[in-house]
Design a protein around this motif. Structure first.
Motif, PDB file in Angstrom:
ATOM      1  N   HIS A  40       0.780  -1.164   0.022  1.00  0.00           N
ATOM      2  CA  HIS A  40      -0.046  -0.071   0.132  1.00  0.00           C
ATOM      3  C   HIS A  40       0.781   1.465  -0.134  1.00  0.00           C
ATOM      4  O   HIS A  40       0.337   2.180  -0.567  1.00  0.00           O
ATOM      5  N   ARG A  41       2.090   1.352   0.619  1.00  0.00           N
ATOM      6  CA  ARG A  41       3.045   2.206   0.540  1.00  0.00           C
ATOM      7  C   ARG A  41       3.552   2.773  -0.769  1.00  0.00           C
ATOM      8  O   ARG A  41       3.678   3.641  -1.104  1.00  0.00           O
ATOM      9  N   TYR A  42       3.776   1.548  -1.537  1.00  0.00           N
ATOM     10  CA  TYR A  42       4.274   1.760  -2.882  1.00  0.00           C
ATOM     11  C   TYR A  42       3.188   2.285  -3.580  1.00  0.00           C
ATOM     12  O   TYR A  42       3.385   3.120  -4.672  1.00  0.00           O
ATOM     13  N   ARG A  43       2.103   1.734  -3.724  1.00  0.00           N
ATOM     14  CA  ARG A  43       0.875   2.177  -4.356  1.00  0.00           C
ATOM     15  C   ARG A  43       0.714   3.739  -4.164  1.00  0.00           C
ATOM     16  O   ARG A  43       0.506   4.662  -5.032  1.00  0.00           O
ATOM     17  N   ALA A  44       0.666   3.939  -2.870  1.00  0.00           N
ATOM     18  CA  ALA A  44       0.295   5.547  -2.507  1.00  0.00           C
ATOM     19  C   ALA A  44       1.487   6.352  -3.113  1.00  0.00           C
ATOM     20  O   ALA A  44       1.235   7.274  -3.791  1.00  0.00           O
ATOM     21  N   ALA A  45       2.579   5.846  -2.967  1.00  0.00           N
ATOM     22  CA  ALA A  45       3.886   6.600  -3.571  1.00  0.00           C
ATOM     23  C   ALA A  45       3.807   6.881  -4.989  1.00  0.00           C
ATOM     24  O   ALA A  45       3.992   7.873  -5.546  1.00  0.00           O
ATOM     25  N   THR A  46       3.408   5.759  -5.587  1.00  0.00           N
ATOM     26  CA  THR A  46       3.109   5.726  -7.211  1.00  0.00           C
ATOM     27  C   THR A  46       2.151   6.813  -7.433  1.00  0.00           C
ATOM     28  O   THR A  46       2.315   7.341  -8.577  1.00  0.00           O
ATOM     29  N   ILE A  47       1.006   6.793  -7.059  1.00  0.00           N
ATOM     30  CA  ILE A  47       0.047   7.720  -7.276  1.00  0.00           C
ATOM     31  C   ILE A  47       0.549   9.073  -6.911  1.00  0.00           C
ATOM     32  O   ILE A  47       0.494  10.155  -7.877  1.00  0.00           O
ATOM     33  N   GLN A  48       1.276   9.459  -5.882  1.00  0.00           N
ATOM     34  CA  GLN A  48       1.772  10.692  -5.682  1.00  0.00           C
ATOM     35  C   GLN A  48       3.029  10.975  -6.795  1.00  0.00           C
ATOM     36  O   GLN A  48       3.031  12.249  -7.435  1.00  0.00           O
ATOM     37  N   HIS A  49       3.764  10.030  -7.095  1.00  0.00           N
ATOM     38  CA  HIS A  49       4.665  10.156  -8.425  1.00  0.00           C
ATOM     39  C   HIS A  49       3.927  10.653  -9.641  1.00  0.00           C
ATOM     40  O   HIS A  49       4.337  11.622 -10.185  1.00  0.00           O
ATOM     41  N   MET A  50       2.934  10.096  -9.842  1.00  0.00           N
ATOM     42  CA  MET A  50       1.961  10.473 -11.079  1.00  0.00           C
ATOM     43  C   MET A  50       1.501  11.737 -10.917  1.00  0.00           C
ATOM     44  O   MET A  50       1.456  12.348 -11.857  1.00  0.00           O
ATOM     45  N   ILE A  51       0.884  12.114  -9.850  1.00  0.00           N
ATOM     46  CA  ILE A  51       0.465  13.620  -9.694  1.00  0.00           C
ATOM     47  C   ILE A  51       1.570  14.429  -9.761  1.00  0.00           C
ATOM     48  O   ILE A  51       1.526  15.477 -10.488  1.00  0.00           O
ATOM     49  N   ALA A  52       2.671  14.429  -9.348  1.00  0.00           N
ATOM     50  CA  ALA A  52       3.805  15.247  -9.317  1.00  0.00           C
ATOM     51  C   ALA A  52       4.214  15.516 -10.690  1.00  0.00           C
ATOM     52  O   ALA A  52       4.605  16.513 -11.340  1.00  0.00           O
ATOM     53  N   HIS A  53       4.362  14.226 -11.434  1.00  0.00           N
ATOM     54  CA  HIS A  53       4.863  14.419 -12.699  1.00  0.00           C
ATOM     55  C   HIS A  53       3.828  14.975 -13.651  1.00  0.00           C
ATOM     56  O   HIS A  53       4.428  15.938 -14.499  1.00  0.00           O
ATOM     57  N   MET A  54       2.664  14.845 -13.409  1.00  0.00           N
ATOM     58  CA  MET A  54       1.588  15.362 -14.408  1.00  0.00           C
ATOM     59  C   MET A  54       1.448  16.821 -13.973  1.00  0.00           C
ATOM     60  O   MET A  54       1.189  17.796 -14.929  1.00  0.00           O
ATOM     61  N   VAL A  55       1.553  17.413 -12.777  1.00  0.00           N
ATOM     62  CA  VAL A  55       1.511  18.716 -12.421  1.00  0.00           C
ATOM     63  C   VAL A  55       2.726  19.507 -13.269  1.00  0.00           C
ATOM     64  O   VAL A  55       2.499  20.483 -13.591  1.00  0.00           O
ATOM     65  N   HIS A  56       3.937  18.841 -13.022  1.00  0.00           N
ATOM     66  CA  HIS A  56       5.185  19.524 -13.662  1.00  0.00           C
ATOM     67  C   HIS A  56       4.768  19.611 -15.011  1.00  0.00           C
ATOM     68  O   HIS A  56       5.113  20.718 -15.806  1.00  0.00           O
ATOM     69  N   THR A  57       4.442  18.485 -15.555  1.00  0.00           N
ATOM     70  CA  THR A  57       4.280  18.490 -17.287  1.00  0.00           C
ATOM     71  C   THR A  57       3.188  19.301 -17.613  1.00  0.00           C
ATOM     72  O   THR A  57       3.383  20.408 -18.480  1.00  0.00           O
ATOM     73  N   GLN A  58       2.252  19.502 -16.842  1.00  0.00           N
ATOM     74  CA  GLN A  58       1.074  20.529 -17.432  1.00  0.00           C
ATOM     75  C   GLN A  58       1.394  21.905 -16.844  1.00  0.00           C
ATOM     76  O   GLN A  58       1.018  23.085 -17.772  1.00  0.00           O
ATOM     77  N   LEU A  59       2.107  22.391 -15.932  1.00  0.00           N
ATOM     78  CA  LEU A  59       2.762  23.766 -15.682  1.00  0.00           C
ATOM     79  C   LEU A  59       3.676  23.925 -16.876  1.00  0.00           C
ATOM     80  O   LEU A  59       3.829  25.086 -17.442  1.00  0.00           O
ATOM     81  N   ARG A  60       4.644  23.048 -17.203  1.00  0.00           N
ATOM     82  CA  ARG A  60       5.581  23.312 -18.472  1.00  0.00           C
ATOM     83  C   ARG A  60       4.711  23.830 -19.608  1.00  0.00           C
ATOM     84  O   ARG A  60       5.094  24.515 -20.416  1.00  0.00           O
ATOM     85  N   LEU A  61       3.451  22.864 -20.074  1.00  0.00           N
ATOM     86  CA  LEU A  61       2.969  23.044 -21.159  1.00  0.00           C
ATOM     87  C   LEU A  61       2.027  24.584 -21.027  1.00  0.00           C
ATOM     88  O   LEU A  61       1.888  25.176 -22.155  1.00  0.00           O
TER      89      LEU A  61
END
Length: 134
Positions: A40-61
């Motif tokens: 469950h900790r890895y899955r939660a970290a993966t969700i957070q990693h996805m959020i972080a990556h998408m936020v950075h990508t969308q801000l860059r766009l």
């Protein structure tokens, strides 16, 4: 007394194999040693990693940096720029409120996280028995 189990407090980037890649790479990051993909900790970290990556990508766009966005972000209780920077680096755990906030700004966040969570649901074979997702 039962066996003491690890709690929910953890540094998300510490449960992935390459902590420095947290939020920076599009691909998922393998679990760190001692964790597996169903933890469950890895899955939660993966969700957070996805959020972080998408936020950075969308801000860059948008042609916007995180500091620029945070300087103009709404005054929301608990949404401090310092905490958001730490959360997006995986140094502090995200909360449901963080997910809800970022998904309201970038709908791709909601769609990506929903797709990932849906992948946890066991697939059913033709004979009706459940098999675990990979």
């Amino acid at each position: 007394m039962g066996e003491r189990r690890p709690g929910m407090v953890f540094e998300p980037r510490s449960v992935v194999s390459v902590p420095s890649a947290f939020g920076k790479v599009h691909e998922s990051i393998r679990p760190a040693e001692g964790f597996d993909r169903t933890d469950h900790r890895y899955r939660a970290a993966t969700i957070q990693h996805m959020i972080a990556h998408m936020v950075h990508t969308q801000l860059r766009l948008r042609g916007q940096t995180l500091p620029q966005f945070l300087a103009t972000a709404p005054d929301v209780p608990g949404f401090s720029p310092d905490r958001q920077r730490r959360m997006l680096r995986g140094e502090t755990a995200a909360q449901f409120a963080d997910l809800a906030f970022w998904a309201s700004v970038f709908p791709q966040v909601a769609a990506g996280v929903a797709e990932y969570i849906t992948s946890w649901i066991p697939k059913y074979t033709e004979r009706g028995s459940a098999s675990q997702p990979e």
